[in-house]
Design a protein around this motif. Structure first.
Motif, PDB file in Angstrom:
ATOM      1  N   MET A   8       0.816  -1.203   0.000  1.00  0.00           N
ATOM      2  CA  MET A   8       0.000   0.000   0.000  1.00  0.00           C
ATOM      3  C   MET A   8       0.853   1.258   0.000  1.00  0.00           C
ATOM      4  SD  MET A   8      -3.254   0.985   2.413  1.00  0.00           S
ATOM      5  CE  MET A   8      -2.365   1.221   3.946  1.00  0.00           C
ATOM      6  N   ASP A   9       1.894   1.310   0.841  1.00  0.00           N
ATOM      7  CA  ASP A   9       2.695   2.530   0.898  1.00  0.00           C
ATOM      8  C   ASP A   9       3.443   2.782  -0.403  1.00  0.00           C
ATOM      9  OD1 ASP A   9       4.378   0.373   1.280  1.00  0.00           O
ATOM     10  OD2 ASP A   9       5.464   1.232   2.975  1.00  0.00           O
ATOM     11  N   ALA A  10       3.889   1.707  -1.066  1.00  0.00           N
ATOM     12  CA  ALA A  10       4.603   1.861  -2.330  1.00  0.00           C
ATOM     13  C   ALA A  10       3.669   2.394  -3.422  1.00  0.00           C
ATOM     14  CB  ALA A  10       5.207   0.533  -2.761  1.00  0.00           C
ATOM     15  N   VAL A  11       2.452   1.871  -3.461  1.00  0.00           N
ATOM     16  CA  VAL A  11       1.482   2.327  -4.459  1.00  0.00           C
ATOM     17  C   VAL A  11       1.091   3.780  -4.210  1.00  0.00           C
ATOM     18  CG1 VAL A  11      -0.870   1.987  -5.337  1.00  0.00           C
ATOM     19  CG2 VAL A  11       0.614   0.010  -4.949  1.00  0.00           C
ATOM     20  N   VAL A  12       0.863   4.130  -2.947  1.00  0.00           N
ATOM     21  CA  VAL A  12       0.525   5.521  -2.618  1.00  0.00           C
ATOM     22  C   VAL A  12       1.658   6.445  -3.036  1.00  0.00           C
ATOM     23  CG1 VAL A  12       0.158   7.142  -0.714  1.00  0.00           C
ATOM     24  CG2 VAL A  12      -1.098   4.978  -0.761  1.00  0.00           C
ATOM     25  N   ALA A  13       2.892   6.061  -2.759  1.00  0.00           N
ATOM     26  CA  ALA A  13       4.038   6.909  -3.095  1.00  0.00           C
ATOM     27  C   ALA A  13       4.118   7.168  -4.594  1.00  0.00           C
ATOM     28  CB  ALA A  13       5.328   6.265  -2.593  1.00  0.00           C
ATOM     29  N   GLN A  14       3.965   6.127  -5.392  1.00  0.00           N
ATOM     30  CA  GLN A  14       4.096   6.289  -6.838  1.00  0.00           C
ATOM     31  C   GLN A  14       2.875   6.969  -7.457  1.00  0.00           C
ATOM     32  OE1 GLN A  14       6.805   5.595  -8.851  1.00  0.00           O
ATOM     33  NE2 GLN A  14       7.803   5.401  -6.843  1.00  0.00           N
ATOM     34  N   ALA A  15       1.685   6.570  -7.031  1.00  0.00           N
ATOM     35  CA  ALA A  15       0.478   7.139  -7.622  1.00  0.00           C
ATOM     36  C   ALA A  15       0.300   8.605  -7.250  1.00  0.00           C
ATOM     37  CB  ALA A  15      -0.750   6.333  -7.188  1.00  0.00           C
ATOM     38  N   CYS A  16       0.704   8.953  -6.030  1.00  0.00           N
ATOM     39  CA  CYS A  16       0.526  10.321  -5.540  1.00  0.00           C
ATOM     40  C   CYS A  16       1.787  11.167  -5.698  1.00  0.00           C
ATOM     41  CB  CYS A  16       0.090  10.303  -4.078  1.00  0.00           C
ATOM     42  SG  CYS A  16      -1.431   9.393  -3.763  1.00  0.00           S
ATOM     43  N   ARG A  17       2.820  10.576  -6.298  1.00  0.00           N
ATOM     44  CA  ARG A  17       4.068  11.297  -6.559  1.00  0.00           C
ATOM     45  C   ARG A  17       4.655  11.912  -5.284  1.00  0.00           C
ATOM     46  NH1 ARG A  17       2.974  14.372 -12.382  1.00  0.00           N
ATOM     47  NH2 ARG A  17       2.538  12.476 -13.569  1.00  0.00           N
ATOM     48  N   MET A  18       4.901  11.046  -4.344  1.00  0.00           N
ATOM     49  CA  MET A  18       5.542  11.484  -3.103  1.00  0.00           C
ATOM     50  C   MET A  18       6.592  10.459  -2.721  1.00  0.00           C
ATOM     51  SD  MET A  18       2.629  10.590  -0.206  1.00  0.00           S
ATOM     52  CE  MET A  18       1.391  11.619  -0.968  1.00  0.00           C
ATOM     53  N   SER A  19       7.427  10.779  -1.754  1.00  0.00           N
ATOM     54  CA  SER A  19       8.459   9.840  -1.328  1.00  0.00           C
ATOM     55  C   SER A  19       7.831   8.674  -0.569  1.00  0.00           C
ATOM     56  CB  SER A  19       9.480  10.546  -0.441  1.00  0.00           C
ATOM     57  OG  SER A  19       8.907  10.876   0.822  1.00  0.00           O
ATOM     58  N   ARG A  20       8.536   7.557  -0.551  1.00  0.00           N
ATOM     59  CA  ARG A  20       8.056   6.390   0.192  1.00  0.00           C
ATOM     60  C   ARG A  20       7.937   6.738   1.672  1.00  0.00           C
ATOM     61  NH1 ARG A  20       8.773   0.920  -1.145  1.00  0.00           N
ATOM     62  NH2 ARG A  20       7.634  -0.406   0.321  1.00  0.00           N
ATOM     63  N   LYS A  21       8.883   7.542   2.178  1.00  0.00           N
ATOM     64  CA  LYS A  21       8.853   7.936   3.588  1.00  0.00           C
ATOM     65  C   LYS A  21       7.593   8.743   3.894  1.00  0.00           C
ATOM     66  CE  LYS A  21      11.559  10.334   7.128  1.00  0.00           C
ATOM     67  NZ  LYS A  21      12.830  11.085   7.404  1.00  0.00           N
ATOM     68  N   ASP A  22       7.238   9.689   3.002  1.00  0.00           N
ATOM     69  CA  ASP A  22       6.034  10.486   3.215  1.00  0.00           C
ATOM     70  C   ASP A  22       4.786   9.610   3.150  1.00  0.00           C
ATOM     71  OD1 ASP A  22       7.460  12.805   3.543  1.00  0.00           O
ATOM     72  OD2 ASP A  22       7.188  13.504   1.481  1.00  0.00           O
ATOM     73  N   ALA A  23       4.770   8.647   2.230  1.00  0.00           N
ATOM     74  CA  ALA A  23       3.626   7.743   2.122  1.00  0.00           C
ATOM     75  C   ALA A  23       3.477   6.904   3.394  1.00  0.00           C
ATOM     76  CB  ALA A  23       3.791   6.841   0.903  1.00  0.00           C
ATOM     77  N   GLN A  24       4.579   6.411   3.910  1.00  0.00           N
ATOM     78  CA  GLN A  24       4.530   5.626   5.145  1.00  0.00           C
ATOM     79  C   GLN A  24       4.042   6.466   6.315  1.00  0.00           C
ATOM     80  OE1 GLN A  24       8.597   4.236   5.166  1.00  0.00           O
ATOM     81  NE2 GLN A  24       8.055   2.276   4.228  1.00  0.00           N
ATOM     82  N   SER A  25       4.451   7.733   6.335  1.00  0.00           N
ATOM     83  CA  SER A  25       4.004   8.637   7.393  1.00  0.00           C
ATOM     84  C   SER A  25       2.500   8.860   7.321  1.00  0.00           C
ATOM     85  CB  SER A  25       4.748   9.969   7.284  1.00  0.00           C
ATOM     86  OG  SER A  25       4.291  10.889   8.255  1.00  0.00           O
ATOM     87  N   LEU A  26       1.973   9.028   6.101  1.00  0.00           N
ATOM     88  CA  LEU A  26       0.534   9.201   5.931  1.00  0.00           C
ATOM     89  C   LEU A  26      -0.230   7.972   6.425  1.00  0.00           C
ATOM     90  CD1 LEU A  26       0.171  10.858   2.392  1.00  0.00           C
ATOM     91  CD2 LEU A  26      -0.427  11.874   4.599  1.00  0.00           C
ATOM     92  N   VAL A  27       0.269   6.800   6.054  1.00  0.00           N
ATOM     93  CA  VAL A  27      -0.401   5.560   6.469  1.00  0.00           C
ATOM     94  C   VAL A  27      -0.363   5.431   7.990  1.00  0.00           C
ATOM     95  CG1 VAL A  27      -0.347   3.058   6.359  1.00  0.00           C
ATOM     96  CG2 VAL A  27       0.083   4.399   4.288  1.00  0.00           C
ATOM     97  N   ALA A  28       0.807   5.682   8.586  1.00  0.00           N
ATOM     98  CA  ALA A  28       0.974   5.526  10.033  1.00  0.00           C
ATOM     99  C   ALA A  28       0.074   6.478  10.812  1.00  0.00           C
ATOM    100  CB  ALA A  28       2.437   5.748  10.410  1.00  0.00           C
ATOM    101  N   SER A  29      -0.209   7.633  10.234  1.00  0.00           N
ATOM    102  CA  SER A  29      -1.048   8.619  10.925  1.00  0.00           C
ATOM    103  C   SER A  29      -2.541   8.404  10.673  1.00  0.00           C
ATOM    104  CB  SER A  29      -0.652  10.037  10.481  1.00  0.00           C
ATOM    105  OG  SER A  29      -0.896  10.220   9.095  1.00  0.00           O
ATOM    106  N   GLY A  30      -2.892   7.335   9.943  1.00  0.00           N
ATOM    107  CA  GLY A  30      -4.301   7.024   9.705  1.00  0.00           C
ATOM    108  C   GLY A  30      -4.939   7.847   8.615  1.00  0.00           C
ATOM    109  N   ARG A  31      -4.110   8.485   7.768  1.00  0.00           N
ATOM    110  CA  ARG A  31      -4.658   9.331   6.719  1.00  0.00           C
ATOM    111  C   ARG A  31      -4.805   8.616   5.374  1.00  0.00           C
ATOM    112  NH1 ARG A  31      -1.036  14.595   7.055  1.00  0.00           N
ATOM    113  NH2 ARG A  31       0.502  13.070   7.806  1.00  0.00           N
ATOM    114  N   VAL A  32      -4.558   7.321   5.376  1.00  0.00           N
ATOM    115  CA  VAL A  32      -4.791   6.507   4.183  1.00  0.00           C
ATOM    116  C   VAL A  32      -5.692   5.342   4.571  1.00  0.00           C
ATOM    117  CG1 VAL A  32      -3.764   5.120   2.357  1.00  0.00           C
ATOM    118  CG2 VAL A  32      -2.535   7.120   3.236  1.00  0.00           C
TER     119      VAL A  32
END
Length: 255
Positions: A179-203
């Protein structure tokens, strides 16, 4: 029966779909489902077609995200009326509303989410809502407000051309369909930022929280707060470099 192509949490849903299939086979009569999410539709269609059952889908208008399935023992002609869907036009008498306001007011009346299809906002003060036909009389009597705003609810037999959500098709390349890898690529953000979004419950994955390493599969919808939604359409395969090729649709939130 356990199916390796579904998550463990989805096995009860697959068994439910299998029950529908057996009912169609035993009775040789059609079965009409509630409104299904894209992932639920994918699972139910996979089970039905694997058993030789014909499937038709409709959500009240072309391109609807949430649809009802009609499972048939063999192909035969069907029309929109066979899906027992009614369109309602909801207009605010003052003020404006958003999709979440309309959905919240319906759930507040005791409706199940599966009884309500798409909610298409046509103007800031008007929406078209698709519901199971048996609910219409109740909604005409009970649905008078969206939040604190009074609304007028009308049954309509013809709806304007409602454009389906404008998902932008694209192919992304990921090391794994996490999930974090797909969010990072689809939303054009870093993997670290995607993981942060997931961890904070925003995905959310199919409208529920999920861990960053959850594997995404066809029919899944990722809701990314502050960005929009990503619908997983197909896992195409692997590139020569070993990356997974995933076909997705991206829907940006309105600014």
């Amino acid at each position: 029966m356990e199916h390796g192509w579904v998550r463990a949490s989805e096995q009860p849903w697959v068994r439910r779909a299998s029950d529908w299939v057996r009912q169609v086979q035993d009775s040789y009569a059609p079965y009409l489902t509630d409104f299904l999410t894209p992932r639920e539709r994918y699972l139910a269609e996979s089970v039905a077609r694997g058993a030789g059952i014909h499937v038709e889908a409709f959500g009240g208008y072309d391109g609807a995200e949430r649809v009802r399935l009609l499972l048939l023992p063999e192909p035969w002609p069907v029309g929109p009326e066979d899906f027992e869907i009614q369109a309602l036009k909801v207009a605010a008498l003052q003020g404006a509303f958003a999709h979440g306001d309309v959905l919240g007011s319906l759930l507040g009346l005791g409706l199940k989410r599966a009884s309500v299809g798409d909610i298409a906002i046509s103007t800031p003060a008007q929406a078209y809502v698709f519901v199971a036909r048996p609910l219409v009389r109740y909604l005409q009597d009970a649905w008078a407000r969206v939040g604190r705003m009074p609304v007028l609810v009308q049954v309509v037999n013809e709806v304007p051309n409602l454009s389906p959500p404008p998902y932008e098709p694209k192919e992304i390349f990921v090391m794994s369909p996490r999930m974090d890898a797909v969010v990072a690529q689809a939303c054009r953000m870093s993997r670290k930022d995607a993981q942060s979004l997931v961890a904070s419950g925003r995905v959310e994955l199919n409208h529920a929280e999920a861990p960053a390493d959850a594997e995404v599969r066809p029919g899944d919808v990722l809701s990314v707060r502050g960005f929009g939604r990503v619908r997983v359409l197909e896992t195409v395969g692997q590139s020569k470099s070993g990356r997974w090729i995933v076909r997705v649709g991206v829907l940006r939130s309105r600014p």
